[in-house]
Design an enzyme around this catalytic site. Sequence first.
Site, PDB file in Angstrom:
ATOM      1  CG  HIS A  82      -2.072  -0.899   1.294  1.00 39.87           C
ATOM      2  ND1 HIS A  82      -2.899  -1.192   2.277  1.00 39.87           N
ATOM      3  CD2 HIS A  82      -2.228  -2.091   0.403  1.00 39.87           C
ATOM      4  CE1 HIS A  82      -3.586  -2.220   1.844  1.00 39.87           C
ATOM      5  NE2 HIS A  82      -3.335  -2.774   0.784  1.00 39.87           N
ATOM      6  CE1 TYR A 213      -5.866   3.147  10.814  1.00 36.06           C
ATOM      7  CE2 TYR A 213      -5.354   3.304   8.565  1.00 36.06           C
ATOM      8  CZ  TYR A 213      -4.855   2.619   9.592  1.00 36.06           C
ATOM      9  OH  TYR A 213      -3.856   2.062   9.877  1.00 36.06           O
ATOM     10  N   PRO A 305      -3.684  -0.997  18.127  1.00 36.86           N
ATOM     11  CG  PRO A 305      -5.348  -2.035  17.512  1.00 36.86           C
ATOM     12  CD  PRO A 305      -4.684  -1.597  18.609  1.00 36.86           C
ATOM     13  CE  LYS A 309       4.168   3.436  13.266  1.00 39.36           C
ATOM     14  NZ  LYS A 309       4.425   3.094  11.905  1.00 39.36           N
ATOM     15  CE1 TYR A 397      -1.080   3.739   8.961  1.00 34.25           C
ATOM     16  CE2 TYR A 397      -0.032   2.917   7.407  1.00 34.25           C
ATOM     17  CZ  TYR A 397      -0.932   2.705   8.057  1.00 34.25           C
ATOM     18  OH  TYR A 397      -2.036   1.768   8.109  1.00 34.25           O
TER      19      TYR A 397
END
Length: 403
Positions: A82, A213, A305, A309, A397
């Site tokens: 991604h 998200y 979550p 990480k 990220y």
Amino acid sequence: MAASTSTQTSNRTQVGIVGAGPAGLFLAHLLRRQGIDCVVLESRSRAEIEDTIRAGVLEQWVVDLMNQMGLGDRMMREGHFHSGITLRFNGESHHIDMAGLTGGKRVTVYAQHEVIRDLVAALLEDGGEILFGVSDVQLHGVESDRPSIAFRRSPDGPLEALRCDWIAGCDGFHGPSRQAIPKAVRNEFQVVYPFGWLGILTEAPPSHPELIYANHERGFALLSTRSPEVQRLYIQCDPKDDIANWSDDRIWSELHARLEDRDGWTLTEGRIFQKGIIAMRSFVCEPMRHGRLFLAGDAAHIVPPTGAKGLNLAVADVLVLSRALDAFYKSGRTDGLEAYSAVCLRRIWKAERFSWYMTTMLHRNPAETPFEQRVHLADLDYVVSSRAAMTALAENYVGLPMD
């Protein structure tokens, strides 16, 4: 349980590793490549650790490390790569081009249990030693120069001792390693969140090419993927709720409501074949070293979550530890071992900050005031309208540099 004063069998290795999760298995591979002997002890069976389904998002540097170590063939065939994520709030979708913002870095969606399967198979094929199904694990002499790990190979078997130079406690939040550090020298920092995640696995084609998200007035939602045929989705819920209260119809109804947008995007449903509720916390133990004992992974820290990480931090810990042990055995240097905790914690607290930031920004906390909820929405609006803010999110990220 009180420690036995005698053992029937005695073993010896350089590094005893407690726990065959990502931290313990990666450490074993790294040490063996440096010519350092190690033995991994695991309380669960091989089937249990390989079949416990857990999601996984790998940072770019972890993917690169696995490939450098010759462990990434299946990941490269079956993982999902991604280059960005989508933030969805107020009915609108905003794409974060992580690759474009970080010089081409991306993340790989490859489940943690698949990583474990690859690491176990490769370690055993290479002649490494993993003792599955051990019990009564106890750490002794961690403040001396001759520590040992007591254990039984079977519940009714004799108590054995694995003598070693160093012990790596990679046995998770509930394992015995952290408890071997006296409470008087252990500082523990924790936040328990007032919400949890209800996660499902469903037989369905992907509804979107990347993760979504969503911040919604009914609560957070996340759309992820497992394979072209299986998808993973989450919704915010009461962590004390009973999964029996959540019928498939209720789950799909909430997912549709929370993930919908004004452009007419639709979620593809399928047969739900796994569902469960997990609580969420942030946790850090300081220091991560006591005498000859080093903590790594979930034994030392937990992240919610949302920031993706957990596994990555575990690998970072043991990479630092393996380098320090390599320097010790090759040249007698101890500076890396002495700095282990400080070096790891610097990265850990940054990851804790990012995970807390993503979690509080995206979830609806029932204890928050309307003012605080509006601040979180303003934060999301700022992230998607500022290149600097988007870059900061993307850099965290995809993974901060290891050095």
